[in-house]
Design an enzyme around this catalytic site. Structure first.
Site, mmCIF file in Angstrom:
data_model
loop_
_atom_site.group_PDB
_atom_site.id
_atom_site.type_symbol
_atom_site.label_atom_id
_atom_site.label_comp_id
_atom_site.label_asym_id
_atom_site.label_seq_id
_atom_site.Cartn_x
_atom_site.Cartn_y
_atom_site.Cartn_z
ATOM 1 N N ARG A 114 -14.138 6.251 -9.819
ATOM 2 C CA ARG A 114 -14.393 5.350 -8.792
ATOM 3 C C ARG A 114 -13.442 5.248 -8.005
ATOM 4 N NH1 ARG A 114 -17.591 0.990 -10.153
ATOM 5 N NH2 ARG A 114 -19.102 2.369 -10.568
ATOM 6 N N TYR A 115 -12.604 4.924 -8.726
ATOM 7 C CA TYR A 115 -11.138 3.764 -7.935
ATOM 8 C C TYR A 115 -10.264 4.950 -8.035
ATOM 9 C CZ TYR A 115 -13.618 -0.534 -9.108
ATOM 10 O OH TYR A 115 -14.586 -1.506 -9.764
ATOM 11 N N ARG A 118 -7.945 5.018 -11.035
ATOM 12 C CA ARG A 118 -7.968 4.837 -12.552
ATOM 13 C C ARG A 118 -9.191 5.308 -12.952
ATOM 14 N NH1 ARG A 118 -7.393 0.884 -8.735
ATOM 15 N NH2 ARG A 118 -9.239 -0.665 -7.954
ATOM 16 N N CYS A 127 -21.493 -0.514 -30.498
ATOM 17 C CA CYS A 127 -20.417 -1.044 -30.709
ATOM 18 C C CYS A 127 -20.614 -2.130 -32.074
ATOM 19 C CB CYS A 127 -20.960 -2.277 -29.714
ATOM 20 S SG CYS A 127 -21.495 -1.248 -28.044
ATOM 21 N N CYS A 131 -24.237 -7.325 -27.583
ATOM 22 C CA CYS A 131 -24.273 -8.083 -27.040
ATOM 23 C C CYS A 131 -25.850 -9.023 -26.291
ATOM 24 C CB CYS A 131 -23.116 -8.042 -25.901
ATOM 25 S SG CYS A 131 -22.015 -7.958 -27.170
ATOM 26 N N CYS A 134 -25.536 -7.334 -22.808
ATOM 27 C CA CYS A 134 -24.700 -6.392 -21.904
ATOM 28 C C CYS A 134 -25.156 -5.532 -21.159
ATOM 29 C CB CYS A 134 -24.676 -5.235 -23.068
ATOM 30 S SG CYS A 134 -23.873 -3.463 -23.264
ATOM 31 N N ARG A 136 -24.098 -2.625 -19.689
ATOM 32 C CA ARG A 136 -23.950 -1.285 -19.758
ATOM 33 C C ARG A 136 -25.542 -0.979 -20.868
ATOM 34 N NH1 ARG A 136 -18.411 0.351 -20.260
ATOM 35 N NH2 ARG A 136 -18.595 0.225 -18.584
ATOM 36 N N ASP A 293 -23.932 -9.209 -14.193
ATOM 37 C CA ASP A 293 -24.958 -8.011 -13.126
ATOM 38 C C ASP A 293 -26.167 -8.208 -12.974
ATOM 39 O OD1 ASP A 293 -21.724 -6.712 -12.822
ATOM 40 O OD2 ASP A 293 -22.340 -5.503 -14.202
ATOM 41 N N ASP A 330 -19.296 -7.545 -9.369
ATOM 42 C CA ASP A 330 -19.539 -5.812 -9.151
ATOM 43 C C ASP A 330 -19.852 -5.855 -8.700
ATOM 44 O OD1 ASP A 330 -18.184 -3.255 -10.079
ATOM 45 O OD2 ASP A 330 -17.780 -4.494 -11.841
ATOM 46 N N LYS A 337 -15.220 -3.984 -8.146
ATOM 47 C CA LYS A 337 -15.057 -5.295 -8.226
ATOM 48 C C LYS A 337 -14.820 -6.523 -6.984
ATOM 49 C CE LYS A 337 -13.457 -4.537 -13.038
ATOM 50 N NZ LYS A 337 -13.025 -3.064 -12.555
HETATM 51 S S1 SF4 Z 1 -20.873 -6.078 -24.130
HETATM 52 FE FE1 SF4 Z 1 -22.164 -4.044 -24.406
HETATM 53 S S2 SF4 Z 1 -20.080 -2.341 -24.570
HETATM 54 FE FE2 SF4 Z 1 -19.662 -4.799 -24.802
HETATM 55 S S3 SF4 Z 1 -19.599 -4.858 -27.346
HETATM 56 FE FE3 SF4 Z 1 -21.176 -5.580 -25.972
HETATM 57 S S4 SF4 Z 1 -23.490 -4.491 -26.277
HETATM 58 FE FE4 SF4 Z 1 -20.855 -3.309 -26.356
#
Ligand code: SF4
Length: 407
Positions: A114-115, A118, A127, A131, A134, A136, A293, A330, A337
């Site tokens: 995108r940038y 980078r 993972c 989380c 998350c 993503r 987000d 974001d 960002k």
């Molecule tokens: S925030 Fe999402 S990508 Fe990052 S460790 Fe937790 S579950 Fe995995």
């Protein structure tokens, strides 16, 4: 070695050697409501959410993280980040599957460009812990086929000489073996225009046993490798995590932290300040605070943007500059960002810049070419340099606090 985990019946017979083995931690993650019930007293809401297998991000909690959770308090910040709640099944009117617009910026699967200079290199869907906040979540925990086709990525990077910075992410790159990670780093180091390589990881926080001497050797071999870690609450900076941070820092790895602003977890200035202080003590530089987000199923973690500004206001000037990260949103849909800050500029006029400091006191800065104070209407009646004493043209008293920040 701390063996307090043994007070939890599920792990009372686990040896410290097993507990310290990251492979053991991975194999013994908590996946089911029956296992979780043996560690904490579940609320009816948590029971229901954990028992549902469809329609939410997979649950997997390393024993290390589970042992940090408060057994009785469902508001425990550690617990809230690992244990599903029924709110995850609600999708709000503004929620997005891909809130950062990453899928549309993928020239090859798993590479986000995108940038200008980078890229983000997504190496795995796995993972150590999933989380609950998350962003993503559309990609992680299961095979969605969007992860990097490595050869295509290396070919793209070789051709795109404008790229100088690669962030290796996922999922979590530390789910790869040391050998595999070493191979990826070696391939990247073969590309001469890649100057800056970072690994983004939450694993040293959720399962610090992963930071082994062998892993540190890989990082040293391909130095300099930077690490962007993901800390959300001061309780995460445990003695065991500090030990892992020490190993990384002693291996010459510069460490930064990205924190997501989470309602009920860290949306209080004092909690955030404590987190930033704990990070600095562990040699981790606070880098970003992210506004949560607009991802599907995490609305219950979102706060107002003003809450983030209030936290930044409470940090800037009130503590060491190194403890003050950049607060960013974001841009939804792929804007990248966008930094936000409380406004410290009260006015600018004819080369006279009126500013407020962290205490709300007013000061004046004269830009080159600004007229003498008596020639400037805004400063009529001010003292020698106008700072810190008398009223200015805005009716504000120099050196006097103004009541609030201006968002
Ligand atoms: S925030 Fe999402 S990508 Fe990052 S460790 Fe937790 S579950 Fe995995």
């Amino acid at each position: 070695m701390d063996d307090s985990y043994r007070r939890i019946p599920l792990w009372s017979n686990v040896s410290p050697e097993d507990w310290e083995d990251w492979h053991w931690q991975l194999r013994n993650r908590i996946y089911t409501v029956d296992q979780l019930r043996q560690v904490i007293s579940l609320t009816p809401d948590e029971e229901e959410a954990c028992a549902k297998k469809q329609g939410r991000l997979v649950m997997a909690i390393p024993p290390y993280w589970a042992a940090l959770m408060d057994r009785e308090d469902p508001k425990c910040p550690i617990r809230q980040q690992g244990v599903p709640r029924m709110e995850e099944f609600s999708i709000g009117p503004h929620d997005m599957r891909d809130p950062c617009g990453e899928d549309t910026d993928m020239p090859v699967p798993g590479l986000v460009h995108r940038y200008p200079d980078r890229v983000l290199f997504l190496v795995t869907e796995q993972c150590a812990m999933y989380c609950r906040h998350c962003t993503r979540r559309r990609l992680v925990g299961e095979n969605h086929g969007l992860m990097s086709a490595y050869e295509g990525t290396f070919e793209y990077l070789r051709k795109h000489t404008e790229v100088r910075d690669v962030l290796i992410s996922g999922g979590d790159p530390l789910m790869m073996t040391d050998v595999r990670l070493g191979q990826v780093l070696a391939r990247l180091r073969e590309i001469p225009h890649l100057e800056f390589i970072r690994i983004g990881s939450r694993t040293p926080v959720t399962m610090p046993q992963r930071v082994t001497p062998e892993f540190c050797e890989v990082l040293k071999k391909y130095k300099p490798i930077w690490m962007s870690l993901h800390f959300c609450h001061p309780k995460e900076v445990s003695p065991r995590v500090k030990q892992a941070m020490d190993m990384l820092a002693e291996s010459g790895v510069p460490l930064g932290s990205q924190t997501v602003l989470l309602k009920g977890v860290n949306d209080e200035p004092e909690i955030m300040k404590k987190l930033m202080h704990e990070l600095l003590k562990a040699r981790v530089r606070p880098y970003y605070i992210y506004q949560c987000d607009m991802a599907q199923g995490i609305t219950h973690f979102r706060t107002a943007v003003n809450k983030g500004l209030e936290i930044m206001q409470a940090l800037r000037g009130h503590t060491s500059g190194y403890a003050v990260p950049t607060y960013v949103v974001d841009g939804p849909g792929g804007g990248g960002k966008i930094p936000l800050s409380p406004n410290y500029v009260v006015s600018t006029k004819e080369g006279v810049v009126t500013l407020r400091n962290f205490e709300g006191k007013i000061y004046t800065y004269y830009e080159p070419g600004a007229g003498a104070p008596e020639m400037i209407p805004a400063m009529a009646g001010a003292g020698k340099n106008g700072n810190g004493h008398k009223a200015n043209g805005n009716g504000l008293h120099l050196g006097e606090p103004i009541p609030d920040y201006i968002p």
